[in-house]
Design a protein around this motif. Structure first.
Motif, mmCIF file in Angstrom:
data_model
loop_
_atom_site.group_PDB
_atom_site.id
_atom_site.type_symbol
_atom_site.label_atom_id
_atom_site.label_comp_id
_atom_site.label_asym_id
_atom_site.label_seq_id
_atom_site.Cartn_x
_atom_site.Cartn_y
_atom_site.Cartn_z
ATOM 1 N N ALA A 1 0.831 -1.206 0.000
ATOM 2 C CA ALA A 1 0.000 0.000 0.000
ATOM 3 C C ALA A 1 0.863 1.252 0.000
ATOM 4 O O ALA A 1 0.607 2.204 -0.761
ATOM 5 C CB ALA A 1 -0.923 -0.014 1.219
ATOM 6 N N ALA A 2 1.907 1.271 0.820
ATOM 7 C CA ALA A 2 2.787 2.448 0.875
ATOM 8 C C ALA A 2 3.486 2.670 -0.455
ATOM 9 O O ALA A 2 3.717 3.819 -0.864
ATOM 10 C CB ALA A 2 3.801 2.267 1.999
ATOM 11 N N GLU A 3 3.844 1.596 -1.146
ATOM 12 C CA GLU A 3 4.572 1.719 -2.406
ATOM 13 C C GLU A 3 3.692 2.221 -3.550
ATOM 14 O O GLU A 3 4.203 2.504 -4.638
ATOM 15 C CB GLU A 3 5.195 0.363 -2.760
ATOM 16 C CG GLU A 3 6.388 0.023 -1.865
ATOM 17 C CD GLU A 3 6.844 -1.420 -1.984
ATOM 18 O OE1 GLU A 3 6.162 -2.194 -2.713
ATOM 19 O OE2 GLU A 3 7.856 -1.790 -1.365
ATOM 20 N N ARG A 4 2.388 2.342 -3.328
ATOM 21 C CA ARG A 4 1.512 2.922 -4.352
ATOM 22 C C ARG A 4 1.626 4.442 -4.410
ATOM 23 O O ARG A 4 1.143 5.062 -5.354
ATOM 24 C CB ARG A 4 0.059 2.511 -4.095
ATOM 25 C CG ARG A 4 -0.179 1.022 -4.298
ATOM 26 C CD ARG A 4 -1.627 0.625 -4.137
ATOM 27 N NE ARG A 4 -1.712 -0.837 -4.057
ATOM 28 C CZ ARG A 4 -2.199 -1.512 -3.029
ATOM 29 N NH1 ARG A 4 -2.707 -0.855 -1.989
ATOM 30 N NH2 ARG A 4 -2.216 -2.823 -3.031
ATOM 31 N N VAL A 5 2.260 5.028 -3.403
ATOM 32 C CA VAL A 5 2.516 6.469 -3.439
ATOM 33 C C VAL A 5 3.682 6.714 -4.386
ATOM 34 O O VAL A 5 4.737 6.072 -4.286
ATOM 35 C CB VAL A 5 2.832 6.991 -2.015
ATOM 36 C CG1 VAL A 5 3.212 8.473 -2.062
ATOM 37 C CG2 VAL A 5 1.640 6.767 -1.096
ATOM 38 N N ASP A 6 3.518 7.632 -5.324
ATOM 39 C CA ASP A 6 4.458 7.802 -6.429
ATOM 40 C C ASP A 6 5.905 8.004 -5.994
ATOM 41 O O ASP A 6 6.826 7.490 -6.637
ATOM 42 C CB ASP A 6 4.025 8.989 -7.303
ATOM 43 C CG ASP A 6 2.759 8.679 -8.097
ATOM 44 O OD1 ASP A 6 2.455 7.479 -8.253
ATOM 45 O OD2 ASP A 6 2.093 9.624 -8.543
ATOM 46 N N THR A 7 6.140 8.753 -4.944
ATOM 47 C CA THR A 7 7.518 9.083 -4.563
ATOM 48 C C THR A 7 8.201 7.988 -3.748
ATOM 49 O O THR A 7 9.386 8.107 -3.424
ATOM 50 C CB THR A 7 7.541 10.390 -3.745
ATOM 51 O OG1 THR A 7 6.652 10.258 -2.632
ATOM 52 C CG2 THR A 7 7.124 11.567 -4.608
ATOM 53 N N ALA B 1 7.426 -2.418 6.549
ATOM 54 C CA ALA B 1 6.510 -2.289 7.691
ATOM 55 C C ALA B 1 7.076 -3.110 8.838
ATOM 56 O O ALA B 1 7.329 -4.304 8.680
ATOM 57 C CB ALA B 1 5.117 -2.777 7.318
ATOM 58 N N VAL B 2 7.288 -2.466 9.971
ATOM 59 C CA VAL B 2 7.915 -3.137 11.108
ATOM 60 C C VAL B 2 7.141 -2.835 12.383
ATOM 61 O O VAL B 2 6.374 -1.866 12.451
ATOM 62 C CB VAL B 2 9.390 -2.717 11.280
ATOM 63 C CG1 VAL B 2 10.212 -3.121 10.062
ATOM 64 C CG2 VAL B 2 9.517 -1.214 11.540
ATOM 65 N N GLY B 3 7.364 -3.667 13.391
ATOM 66 C CA GLY B 3 6.756 -3.455 14.698
ATOM 67 C C GLY B 3 7.765 -2.895 15.672
ATOM 68 O O GLY B 3 8.906 -3.323 15.718
ATOM 69 N N VAL B 4 7.323 -1.924 16.467
ATOM 70 C CA VAL B 4 8.167 -1.342 17.508
ATOM 71 C C VAL B 4 7.437 -1.486 18.837
ATOM 72 O O VAL B 4 6.249 -1.155 18.944
ATOM 73 C CB VAL B 4 8.476 0.140 17.222
ATOM 74 C CG1 VAL B 4 9.192 0.786 18.402
ATOM 75 C CG2 VAL B 4 9.312 0.281 15.956
ATOM 76 N N ILE C 1 0.603 8.304 2.506
ATOM 77 C CA ILE C 1 0.932 6.913 2.857
ATOM 78 C C ILE C 1 -0.098 6.349 3.818
ATOM 79 O O ILE C 1 -0.556 5.205 3.664
ATOM 80 C CB ILE C 1 2.356 6.850 3.449
ATOM 81 C CG1 ILE C 1 3.382 7.136 2.344
ATOM 82 C CG2 ILE C 1 2.628 5.480 4.090
ATOM 83 C CD1 ILE C 1 4.794 7.290 2.851
ATOM 84 N N ARG C 2 -0.485 7.130 4.826
ATOM 85 C CA ARG C 2 -1.496 6.661 5.782
ATOM 86 C C ARG C 2 -2.815 6.338 5.072
ATOM 87 O O ARG C 2 -3.474 5.337 5.361
ATOM 88 C CB ARG C 2 -1.748 7.725 6.852
ATOM 89 C CG ARG C 2 -0.606 7.907 7.828
ATOM 90 C CD ARG C 2 -0.940 9.006 8.843
ATOM 91 N NE ARG C 2 0.201 9.364 9.633
ATOM 92 C CZ ARG C 2 0.617 8.692 10.704
ATOM 93 N NH1 ARG C 2 -0.060 7.622 11.092
ATOM 94 N NH2 ARG C 2 1.677 9.085 11.380
ATOM 95 N N ALA C 3 -3.180 7.186 4.117
ATOM 96 C CA ALA C 3 -4.441 6.972 3.401
ATOM 97 C C ALA C 3 -4.398 5.678 2.590
ATOM 98 O O ALA C 3 -5.369 4.909 2.579
ATOM 99 C CB ALA C 3 -4.722 8.169 2.487
ATOM 100 N N GLN C 4 -3.286 5.425 1.916
ATOM 101 C CA GLN C 4 -3.157 4.190 1.128
ATOM 102 C C GLN C 4 -3.205 2.955 2.033
ATOM 103 O O GLN C 4 -3.874 1.961 1.728
ATOM 104 C CB GLN C 4 -1.848 4.211 0.337
ATOM 105 C CG GLN C 4 -1.828 5.160 -0.842
ATOM 106 C CD GLN C 4 -2.661 4.664 -2.015
ATOM 107 O OE1 GLN C 4 -3.188 3.552 -2.012
ATOM 108 N NE2 GLN C 4 -2.809 5.501 -3.029
ATOM 109 N N ILE C 5 -2.466 3.022 3.147
ATOM 110 C CA ILE C 5 -2.427 1.875 4.059
ATOM 111 C C ILE C 5 -3.798 1.643 4.692
ATOM 112 O O ILE C 5 -4.261 0.503 4.807
ATOM 113 C CB ILE C 5 -1.347 2.092 5.139
ATOM 114 C CG1 ILE C 5 0.043 2.082 4.492
ATOM 115 C CG2 ILE C 5 -1.435 1.023 6.231
ATOM 116 C CD1 ILE C 5 1.167 2.449 5.445
#
Length: 854
Positions: free
Chosen positions: A756-762, A768-771, A802-806
């Motif tokens: 999902a994040a990679e759909r943003v052009d830039t 994606a990781v857990g903290v 990015i948040r919107a795509q995810i």
């Protein structure tokens, strides 16, 4: 109890991780005339049970330690098993006799002690350091009781080649012996200092506890003094007897657990034990040093070995036809780039060269089962050497540059080949890195440089030796090849294949893609090029840096395809991505050559739909396929572009349906992301992907515990991938088990978030990781962008996109969005994200620390 005299046996004070209920003092009246008293850790004493144990584990420590060494093994003991861990006389809290004890006396001591303890049933011994020969001396006298034995970083003799451990030699010298071992605690502290990270203070205090005074350290000095460094030593005969007696244990199950970074008992001692115990299971803990029990989960591995049952039967093989070049006419079989031109070898010449090299290697001293490391770029020489090894029954160790220098070094250390065949830079590296093995150079080398690098032969000389020789040996009972995982999801692991499994893999690939003698392969993924002769087709590696797949250009791919009128292309996703990006640079002939291929395959990492479609535009007549698998078993499933388009977007990467002969099931994840023992009975359940296939690896190399944990009770392979099977039987991959993000809402897989994040052009790439702690982790999206500044925090506009795509794709938003100019990926594929490394970086960022570079 009354205060003990300085040299008497007594119970230890309260110590961390040591249950006082385990401690007891045991008198052995028949020793030394007046009798001696041992301090023993004994679970039987704690249980005070009248029921005889089903099994006794006898733990024997070395020097400088005491039974404290075995506290984790004792704490994990299952019901019905007695664990006994004595301190030797003069050591720990046992009686100090006032005189040094020899190896023969220590073996007698152990026999007398077990008699006094009434140990007369089944026994498994577990020993470390110089406890090894003592335990083996006991075992050789009690073979009828012995159910198994385990040795850790020890020796039963000095190997025929090499010198004694330098640390032991130095400590045992007259100038240092008493100062280092008795007057000070230097010897104990030096041993503990080998561990990385160093043991906690409470653990160091535990090891030092019985040795607070010089008098109580006399046993440490005596142990070092009793090491037989030459034939005139009083214990040389006893040690030699133990070494000779190892043959008595040939039918007794054995396990060798080894800290690979031990400068005392280096791996030459492991190899010596392997030669004496060819039936033994072996597990190397790569990061562990001498005190392997402190550096690695030895207790877990030991108890799993004790309880392990026999290996389940393997699936029936698809084919048992031999793995050898298919007989072709004079068409090119292997084509390679040589300077500014192409050169090739046909099948007849290839078969002749293969035979000569096999015979020449045998004359040079290579025996069936010997390991031969190959460090040659993909092409004619590598393919000839590999098939020569398979023909003669030598085990080829494939060490490709795509592993990276660090993993290559670890791979060589792990596989321990007896022979190294490589190009000049590889041979020079072997010398610099002190790799063992007889060196053979592929290509020309100056005689003075050869002498300096201690090169025994050139490949040309080996071939000449084979000219006049008779038939080559045949030893197909040995592994055919040891390859290595990429190391992108943990330490690189050696993977053994036998020739029949490789043949089954060849046949599965041939049947799946309908490969016949009219096909010709461009292999932009180096390992796949080696299958050309076995498939009976011509193969060519395009001009590129095979250690960096993303260096493949469209022009280089087209030139290779044109050279052999290619019908098949195999390339990694990273390679194809650059091919698409550089497509405009192709000449008309290069473009036409690619356009005529009938099949394009890509594997090694998830493939985006837009990349597959772009490749299809370049090769309009080709069926575009993405086989799914791993080093341990490939292929598992296959996905065509047509099916990929029909599936649409989903949660993860669709990798197709399992191929014929392969079965896949899903083991559901629990709340913390741990796979269940039993498989799911319905579709669309997220869990670990588990596989059964005829072409599954034989085993991991020198990694018994890893192999054991990779198999289910019924012998299926746990891939470590997570995914689901949909209603139509298509498999969707969502990440790796270690990378599951365990949130308060349950397990979250990383790949759907990354896609999902990679759909943003830039965004070029995402992780994606857990903290946070397990069960309470938050999702953090880390993205690679060209314009990443000094701050790791994403700008408001980018973060919002990015948040919107995810959110649209997964129904959740990340707690943070971070940016970096580089998301780390593996070297071999240039595609697999190192999420563990990214997670550590993200944790530092969110903790307000200086994060540095990923």
């Amino acid at each position: 109890m009354a205060a003990p005299t300085e040299l008497a046996a007594y119970l230890p004070p309260p110590l961390a991780e040591l249950d006082p209920a385990w401690s007891r003092l045991v008198a052995v009246p028949e020793l030394d005339g007046d009798g001696r008293t041992f301090h023993v850790l004994d679970t039987h004493a704690a249980e005070r049970s009248d029921d005889p144990p089903q099994l006794t584990v006898l733990c024997v420590h070395g020097n400088p330690s005491w039974s404290f060494l075995w506290r984790h093994v004792i704490a994990a003991a299952p019901d019905g098993v007695r664990v006994v861990a004595p301190d030797h006389l003069n050591m720990g809290y046992s009686e100090h006799t006032g005189s040094d004890r020899s190896l023969a006396e220590r073996i007698e001591d152990l026999c007398a002690l077990t008699d006094a303890l009434g140990i007369d049933g089944s026994v498994i011994t577990l020993a470390h350091d110089w406890g090894g020969p003592i335990s083996m001396g006991w075992a050789q006298r009690r073979v009828d009781q012995l159910r198994g034995f385990v040795l850790a970083n020890t020796a039963v003799s000095r190997p025929s080649t090499g010198s004694p451990p330098r640390l032991i030699t130095a400590a045992g010298s007259a100038a240092f012996l008493r100062t280092v071992t008795q007057r000070t605690t230097a010897f104990i502290r030096a041993g503990l200092a080998l561990s990385r990270p160093r043991p906690a203070e409470s653990v160091q205090e535990g090891f030092l506890a019985p040795y607070r005074t010089a008098d109580r350290r006399s046993g440490i000095r005596g142990f070092v003094a009793d090491i037989p460094l030459d034939e005139n030593h009083r214990s040389f005969g006893a040690l030699d007897g133990v070494a000779s007696g190892m043959s008595k244990l040939a039918d007794v199950p054995a396990l060798l657990l080894w800290g690979a970074r031990d400068p005392v008992f280096s791996e030459q001692y492991l190899h010596d034990l392997e030669e004496r115990l060819p039936h033994a299971d072996v597990h190397r803990f790569v990061a562990a040093s001498h005190f392997v029990t402190e550096d690695a989960p030895v207790a877990e591995a030991f108890w799993e070995w004790v309880s392990a049952e026999d290996r389940p039967p393997r699936p029936a093989l698809i084919s048992d036809s031999p793995l050898r070049p298919t007989d072709l006419a004079a068409s090119p079989l292997v084509v390679e780039r040589h300077g500014d031109r192409w050169r090739s070898i046909d099948s007849e010449v290839f078969a002749e060269r293969t035979g000569r090299v096999a015979r020449g290697l045998a004359l040079a001293g290579v025996k069936p089962g010997d390991r031969v490391a190959t460090m040659i770029p993909p092409g004619i020489d590598l393919t000839v050497v590999l098939y020569a090894c398979w023909q003669a029954g030598f085990t080829a160790v494939l060490v490709d540059g795509g592993l990276g220098v660090g993993n290559m070094h670890r791979a060589i250390k792990a596989a321990a080949p007896q022979w190294l065949i490589g190009i000049s830079p590889a041979v020079a590296a072997a010398k610099a890195l002190r790799w063992k093995g007889t060196k053979i150079v592929a290509g020309e080398m100056d005689s003075r440089l050869r002498a300096a690098l201690k090169v025994a032969h050139s490949l040309g000389e080996i071939e000449l030796m084979g000219e006049a020789a008779g038939g080559a040996p045949n030893g197909n009972d040995h592994p055919a090849v040891i390859g290595f995982t990429s190391g992108s999801t943990g330490p690189s692991k050696g993977v053994q294949y036998r020739s029949e499994q490789l043949a089954a893999q060849r046949d599965a690939i041939s049947a799946l893609y309908r490969i016949d003698s009219g096909d010709r392969l461009v292999a932009a993924f180096a390992p796949f090029a080696l299958y050309g002769p076995a498939l009976g087709i011509a193969s060519i590696v395009p001009e590129m840096d095979v250690t960096r797949p993303a260096t493949l250009t469209a022009s280089a791919l087209g030139a290779a395809a044109a050279e052999i009128d290619a019908t098949i292309i195999f390339a990694s996703p990273a390679a194809l991505q650059n091919v698409v990006a550089t497509a405009r640079s192709m000449t008309a002939s290069e473009r036409a050559a690619v356009a005529e291929v009938r099949l394009v395959m890509s594997a090694g990492a998830p493939l985006r739909l837009d990349l597959l479609q772009a490749v299809a535009e370049m090769a309009p007549h080709a069926a575009v396929h993405a086989p799914y698998g791993m080093t341990e078993v490939l292929p598992v499933a296959d996905l065509s572009l047509v099916d990929r388009m029909a599936r649409g977007r989903g949660e993860g990467s669709c990798v197709g349906r399992p191929i014929k002969g392969v079965a896949v099931r899903i083991h559901p994840l629990d709340f913390l992301g741990r796979p269940a023992v039993e498989p799911a009975s319905e579709a669309n359940v997220l869990g670990e992907v588990v596989v059964s296939a005829p072409h599954l690896k034989e085993r991991y190399d020198r990694l018994w515990w890893t192999e054991h944990r990779s198999l289910t009770a019924d012998g299926w392979h746990r891939t470590g991938d997570i995914g689901r099977l949909d209603d139509d039987g298509f498999l969707w991959i969502s990440g790796r088990v270690p990378h599951v993000i365990s949130t308060v809402d349950g397990p979250v897989p990383p790949i759907p978030i990354e896609h999902a994040a990679e759909r943003v052009d830039t965004v070029s790439r995402a992780a994606a990781v857990g903290v946070g702690p397990p069960g309470r982790q938050v999702v953090v999206a880390v993205v690679e962008i060209e314009a990443a500044g000094r701050s790791p925090l994403a700008g408001m506009t980018l973060a919002s996109s990015i948040r919107a795509q995810i959110s649209a794709a997964t129904g959740r938003e990340p707690a943070a969005v971070l940016v970096t100019p580089h998301v780390p990926v593996d070297k071999r594929h240039n595609s697999k994200v190192d999420r563990a490394r990214v997670a550590r970086w993200a944790d530092r960022v969110l903790a307000g620390e200086r994060p540095g570079r990923i």
